[in-house]
Design an enzyme around this catalytic site. Structure first.
Site, short mmCIF file in Angstrom:
data_model
loop_
_atom_site.label_atom_id
_atom_site.label_comp_id
_atom_site.label_asym_id
_atom_site.label_seq_id
_atom_site.Cartn_x
_atom_site.Cartn_y
_atom_site.Cartn_z
N GLY A 92 2.71 -15.95 14.12
CA GLY A 92 3.53 -15.05 14.92
C GLY A 92 2.84 -14.74 16.24
O GLY A 92 1.99 -15.51 16.71
N ILE A 94 0.52 -12.62 16.95
CA ILE A 94 -0.94 -12.52 16.81
C ILE A 94 -1.54 -13.89 16.51
O ILE A 94 -2.53 -14.30 17.12
CB ILE A 94 -1.31 -11.50 15.73
CG1 ILE A 94 -0.87 -10.09 16.15
CG2 ILE A 94 -2.82 -11.52 15.45
CD1 ILE A 94 -0.96 -9.05 15.04
N THR A 136 -7.03 -9.61 9.00
CA THR A 136 -6.72 -8.49 9.89
C THR A 136 -5.26 -8.09 9.78
O THR A 136 -4.76 -7.38 10.63
CB THR A 136 -7.03 -8.86 11.35
OG1 THR A 136 -6.33 -10.07 11.69
CG2 THR A 136 -8.52 -9.06 11.59
N GLU A 196 -6.51 2.16 1.25
CA GLU A 196 -7.09 2.63 2.51
C GLU A 196 -6.98 4.14 2.62
O GLU A 196 -5.89 4.69 2.50
CB GLU A 196 -6.40 1.95 3.69
CG GLU A 196 -6.64 0.43 3.72
CD GLU A 196 -6.06 -0.25 4.93
OE1 GLU A 196 -5.35 0.41 5.73
OE2 GLU A 196 -6.28 -1.45 5.11
N HIS A 232 -9.68 -0.91 9.45
CA HIS A 232 -8.30 -1.09 9.91
C HIS A 232 -8.18 -0.62 11.37
O HIS A 232 -7.31 0.16 11.72
CB HIS A 232 -7.31 -0.34 9.02
CG HIS A 232 -5.92 -0.91 9.11
ND1 HIS A 232 -5.03 -0.87 8.05
CD2 HIS A 232 -5.24 -1.52 10.12
CE1 HIS A 232 -3.89 -1.43 8.40
NE2 HIS A 232 -3.99 -1.83 9.66
N ALA A 272 -8.42 -2.99 14.02
CA ALA A 272 -8.21 -4.14 14.89
C ALA A 272 -7.16 -3.85 15.97
O ALA A 272 -7.29 -4.30 17.10
CB ALA A 272 -7.78 -5.36 14.07
#
Length: 322
Positions: free
Chosen positions: A154, A156, A235, A266, A285, A287
């Site tokens: 996609g 990213i 990521t 998380e 988390h 990024a």
């Protein structure tokens, strides 16, 4: 009456930048989700902006009859109640790739940090163990000429491919939505099946949304196909990898190492076994939310609000609702 944007206050969002970019002629209310100010503003909201929250359900939509758009500031949408939004007829849109550069850079950083054992080097220096006091046993690796397998091409994934090309890597990808041959040529990537990605890559980098189909798509069987010298980088979302299986593979030498920005839970519990492994580099988390992309996220969000206010279809509707 001016259209109202209700934005959920968050530590990851710079409210002062949101206020600077708020569209003229629209009311912007910034309040913590579920608080008194939020509850007072929600019934008159035309647009909801913020991060996904399972509490934004059918009951919530019933209390916000004017709502026309749920605009996310994130790329991921696994915490969105998609069926509730579908039932209410509310489009849900992600951030349009506003944080794609940040996540792509972070993925490359984790590749470099794992291959060059960055944390170990730092800890050796500060502990007085120059080069670990045994430089002959230290194996550090370059990215050049390595095979990078991107899972999910996609916004990213495409930026990761471009950065990897700059490092001289050979880039393969797997995605359920293949790009055209012309785009493959432009990105200098080639499509491979997932099992080919796993068997042949020196580094596997994950860039898929978390859906029922992608949960634990990398489990014990998939990790067993990877080379013992290979690294995995995640990521996107923690549950895309079976964390128990990953821990076992890292402990046994099934793979060489991992760079993880995301976890099953998380924040992770203090006894997470990944914490004690020397061949893992972990980040919280973080990024996506750089200071640089604060403006891009709000710009995309408010542009979508204005589109809907003009009677146009919003951009970046999540695939399940498109």
């Amino acid at each position: 009456m001016a259209p109202r944007i209700v934005m959920m206050d968050s530590a990851l969002s710079a409210a002062e930048i949101a206020r600077e970019l708020a569209p003229a002629g629209m009311e912007l209310v910034i309040a913590p989700f579920g608080g008194p100010e939020f509850k007072a503003a929600a019934p008159g909201a035309d647009f909801l902006v913020g991060f996904g929250n399972k509490a934004i359900d059918a009951g919530f939509f019933a209390t916000a009859p004017k709502l026309k758009l749920f605009q996310l500031l994130s790329a991921g949408y696994d915490t969105v109640d998609i069926e509730a939004a579908r039932g209410a007829g509310i489009p849900v849109c992600n951030n349009g790739g506003a944080n794609s550069t940040a996540v792509a850079e972070h993925a490359l950083m984790l590749m470099l940090a794992t291959c060059r054992r960055l944390v170990w080097q730092h800890e050796s220096v500060v502990a007085g163990r120059w080069r670990g006091n045994n430089p002959g046993s230290t194996k550090l690796f370059e990215l050049r000429d390595k095979v990078l397998g991107i899972v999910g091409l996609g916004a990213i994934g495409k930026k990761v491919a471009r950065l990897a090309n700059a490092f001289g890597m050979t880039v393969h990808y797997y995605d359920i939505r293949r790009v055209s041959e012309a785009e493959e040529d432009a990105l200098d990537v080639r499509f491979k099946l997932l099992n080919e990605i796993l068997r042949n890559s020196d580094i596997v980098s994950l860039h898929v949304p978390l859906t029922p189909a992608s949960k634990h798509m990398i489990g014990a069987a998939e990790l067993a196909q990877m080379k013992p010298s290979a690294y995995v980088i995640n990521t996107c979302r923690g549950p895309v990898i079976d964390e128990v299986a990953l821990t076992a593979a890292l402990e046994s030498g099934g793979i060489a190492g991992a760079g993880l920005d995301v976890f099953d839970q998380e924040p992770p519990p203090a006894d997470n076994p990944l914490f004690r492994l020397p061949n893992v580099i972990l980040t919280p988390h973080f990024a996506g939310p750089t200071w640089d992309n604060q403006q891009a996220r709000f710009r995309n969000a408010f542009d979508n609000c204005q589109r809907v206010a003009r009677g146009e279809k919003p951009l970046w509707i999540i695939p399940e609702l498109a």
